[in-house]
Design an enzyme around this catalytic site. Structure first.
Site, PDB file in Angstrom:
ATOM      1  N   HIS A  28       0.850  -1.189   0.000  1.00  9.78           N
ATOM      2  CA  HIS A  28       0.000   0.000   0.000  1.00  9.78           C
ATOM      3  C   HIS A  28       0.891   1.247   0.000  1.00  9.78           C
ATOM      4  CE1 HIS A  28      -2.390  -3.276   1.675  1.00  9.78           C
ATOM      5  NE2 HIS A  28      -3.481  -2.606   1.320  1.00  9.78           N
ATOM      6  N   HIS A 262      -3.978   3.374  -3.482  1.00  8.38           N
ATOM      7  CA  HIS A 262      -4.047   2.888  -2.097  1.00  8.38           C
ATOM      8  C   HIS A 262      -3.395   1.528  -1.929  1.00  8.38           C
ATOM      9  CE1 HIS A 262      -5.676   1.197   1.589  1.00  8.38           C
ATOM     10  NE2 HIS A 262      -6.191   2.366   1.931  1.00  8.38           N
ATOM     11  N   GLU A 410     -16.868  -5.107  24.816  1.00  7.58           N
ATOM     12  CA  GLU A 410     -15.993  -6.260  25.027  1.00  7.58           C
ATOM     13  C   GLU A 410     -14.729  -6.205  24.171  1.00  7.58           C
ATOM     14  OE1 GLU A 410     -20.172  -7.373  26.107  1.00  7.58           O
ATOM     15  OE2 GLU A 410     -19.234  -6.434  24.347  1.00  7.58           O
ATOM     16  N   HIS A 472     -27.693 -16.186  25.280  1.00  9.47           N
ATOM     17  CA  HIS A 472     -26.735 -16.038  26.370  1.00  9.47           C
ATOM     18  C   HIS A 472     -26.128 -17.370  26.815  1.00  9.47           C
ATOM     19  CE1 HIS A 472     -28.247 -12.018  26.454  1.00  9.47           C
ATOM     20  NE2 HIS A 472     -27.622 -11.696  27.576  1.00  9.47           N
TER      21      HIS A 472
END
Length: 681
Positions: A28, A262, A410, A472
């Site tokens: 890149h 890029h 998290e 869960h």
């Protein structure tokens, strides 16, 4: 300041980036060409480190988020003498020290492994938190800075919200981030995917934000000077840059700001490789040379950095002489060693292993001063509050506490833990429900790749979460995590240590194993519900549980068993209940193995493994997760009773009955298996 040398240095970085990618036929180039001016000014005028002692603990740190801009780092560090010409010339090649995305190599200036966007700068936030925590303990002389470098992609990754929110909320004035805002990403221009006001977003999180021309050296200088003087907020420097700055076509026309610059060699775009090198002042026949004037310039910079570091070290030595006890403690923190600890911690009977873990954390809070524990808004449920009750949460202006309330984030929390570990001097612990480890996987993987001793605490480990239902109730998570035990890191060791203890005594031992496991991440997988303690075969359950340090051992042993039952976690107690029935009603002789970590167990001698799980006996496994959790242990002729479906919403006891996780049902399953097992006794 020498404007001519500054421009030559930035152009030298651009030319090196172009040449590296062109020779590798991969990489890149456009982004590094845009970020070259900032990097040069940062490292030549602001960045504090010791070129003769790259691992100096009190250096400034640079965390790259946009790992695809690795050539920007390699070129800059080549000017600083950290890489040789052959190193940059062998970019992305087998055996080179210049991989496609930067990998931790502190001796050469690479603080973090980056690649998945968003994680690099979040690790930088973690390092900045660590620096503030240590500064609160040892004094304001510990004032090094943490710099981040982010691209449009990193800004867009969702983890950037968590990092931005927490850094602003805590007032991390020691964190300074440059946003290389060139309006181009890999496949589109940014205006095709976003119209957000980035400056307003970060300001709303409590950041100081300044927007500059990222190619104007005076504006870069002023922004960095102001950021270093800021005492209340982290700083975001939005540098408006040009993708492929300096690229030209074969006829010398400018070819800048195009999307195709890029992610591929510029020779494969509308730009011309040789003409671009000439435009940047490079020798086309020797593209990996440092320009003579730049070499002289950086020789002086290196000397200045060395002298400045010597002054800082003298200041620190004066502090050391005045504070010998604190200095000794500081050195101990950075040594990575542990104080003397006694993990034979008293526990009440029949605890959930999350509750047993809480007792251990309370003990550690009083005995391990450099531990930082974090929870994703669950401290009273994952029981990290056992630690919190012995300290207090960090807040803006007060980093004397050792608990980080991360909020519901998290992945951010796990990335921050990686940054804490990378900074050094700190033992990071992060906690949430096991099912939400799914949100953490990208950071867990980077923990493993970077060989960091992060401790993951995952509670509510099975379908016995109960009424919360299938969203869960972890079913497949243990299998996913244990795969990392089979995956080796670059040091040749298992990349992860997964521990699911059977009772309180094993939880004590699991924490012992976790604390002593310094070079790989560890996960403790803990129950929500109470578990009947394993009865000791001798006098001390804890002493017997220490055998878990070998990954697996027999919690019940007789001579010449008819069957060996295998489990970990709460299923061990279910096997013990089943064994009582098999022995009392069927006269069978039963051994039971608790295998807290198959990864560690497989590192033991074949003789030891066979003493626990003999291959000439019927083998039956019980797991509250996918059967694959234990299939490698029972082998082709054994049987595993597990769960192959998502859970349901109902009380835990009802689910045990419905799913067959009772002593009576398991004993029947064992009997059915023995009818067809090879050579049954």
């Amino acid at each position: 300041m020498n404007k001519q040398n500054d421009q030559q240095a930035a152009d030298n970085i651009r030319a090196l980036a172009v040449a590296m990618v062109e020779k590798a036929k991969s990489g890149h180039p456009g982004g590094p060409m845009g970020g070259a001016d900032f990097m040069h000014i940062l490292y030549s005028e602001f960045f504090n480190y010791d070129p003769t002692d790259m691992e100096w603990p009190f250096r400034d740190r640079f965390f790259m988020d946009a790992g695809h801009l690795s050539t920007l780092m390699y070129a800059q560090y080549y000017l600083l003498g950290n890489y040789a010409k052959d190193d940059v010339a062998n970019f992305r090649q087998w055996g080179s020290i210049t991989p496609g995305h930067p990998e931790v190599d502190v001796k050469r200036g690479i603080e973090n492994t980056s690649g998945p966007l968003g994680q690099g700068h979040t690790m930088g936030v973690g390092a900045a938190i660590g620096a503030k925590f240590l500064q609160a303990k040892f004094g304001d002389w510990m004032n090094h800075k943490v710099y981040g470098f982010i691209s449009d992609g990193g800004i867009q990754e969702e983890v950037s919200q968590g990092a931005g929110r927490i850094a602003g909320h805590l007032g991390l004035s020691n964190f300074i981030m440059f946003f290389d805002s060139n309006d181009i990403q890999l496949s589109t221009s940014t205006d095709e995917v976003t119209t957000e006001d980035t400056a307003m977003k970060y300001e709303s999180w409590g950041w100081k934000v300044v927007t500059i021309d990222g190619h104007n050296h005076d504006e870069i200088r002023k922004a960095l000077k102001d950021a270093n003087a800021e005492t209340e907020k982290p700083t975001l420097i939005i540098g408006k840059t040009i993708m492929g700055k300096g690229c030209v076509t074969a006829d010398g026309s400018m070819f800048e700001g195009y999307c195709e610059l890029h992610g591929q060699p510029i020779g494969a775009t509308g730009a011309d490789y040789e003409k671009t090198l000439e435009n940047l002042g490079a020798d086309v026949n020797n593209p990996f040379e440092i320009y003579p004037e730049v070499a002289d310039f950086y020789k002086n910079i290196i000397a200045e950095k060395t002298a400045q570091a010597a002054e800082k070290k003298a200041e620190i030595n004066t502090w050391r002489e005045a504070n010998p006890a604190l200095a000794e403690k500081l050195d101990f923190f950075f040594s990575g060693e542990l104080p003397e600890l006694d993990f034979n911690i008293p526990q009440k009977e029949g605890l959930a292993t999350r509750a047993a873990s809480s007792a251990v954390l309370g003990y550690l809070a009083e005995n391990v001063e450099n531990m930082i524990v974090s929870s994703a808004d669950l401290s009273n449920s994952d029981k990290t509050d056992g630690f919190l009750k012995k300290t207090h949460a960090m807040k803006k202006g007060d980093f004397s506490g050792a608990f980080l309330q991360a909020g519901v984030a998290e992945l951010t929390m796990a990335c921050i833990a990686n940054g804490l570990a990378l900074h050094g001097g700190i033992i990071p612990v992060v906690a949430t429900f096991f099912v939400f480890s799914d949100y953490m996987k990208p950071a867990i993987r980077l923990s493993g790749i970077q060989e960091l001793g992060v401790k993951y605490v995952w509670t509510h480990d099975a379908f016995r979460v109960g009424e919360d239902g299938p969203t869960h109730q972890p079913i497949e998570q243990e299998a996913q995590i244990r795969l990392l035990e089979k995956l080796k890191n670059h040091s040749g060791n298992p990349s992860f240590l997964a521990l699911r203890p059977a009772d309180s005594a094993e939880t004590n031992v699991a924490w012992k194993m976790a604390l002593e496991n310094k070079n790989t991440p560890t996960g403790l997988i803990l129950s929500r519900q109470g578990i009947k303690d394993v009865a000791p075969q001798g006098e001390s359950r804890y002493q017997e549980a220490l055998a878990a340090e070998k990954g697996g051992y027999l919690v019940k042993e007789v001579e010449n068993p008819d069957v060996v039952l295998i489990a970990n976690g709460s299923e061990v107690s279910t096997l013990l209940a089943a064994a009582e029935i098999l022995e009392a009603e069927k006269g069978l002789k039963v051994n039971i193995a608790s295998v807290i970590s198959e990864g560690v167990f497989r590192l033991q001698s074949k003789a030891y493994q066979n003493s626990v799980i003999p291959q000439d006996k019927p083998l039956f496994g019980l797991t509250a997760g996918l059967p694959v959790n234990l299939e490698g242990l029972v082998g082709a002729n054994g049987k595993v009773f597990g769960v192959d479906h998502f859970g349901y919403s109902a009380p835990a006891g009802v689910l045990d009955e419905k799913f067959g996780f009772t002593g009576e049902n398991v004993s029947n399953e064992v009997l059915e298996y023995l009818k067809t097992a090879y050579k049954t006794a």
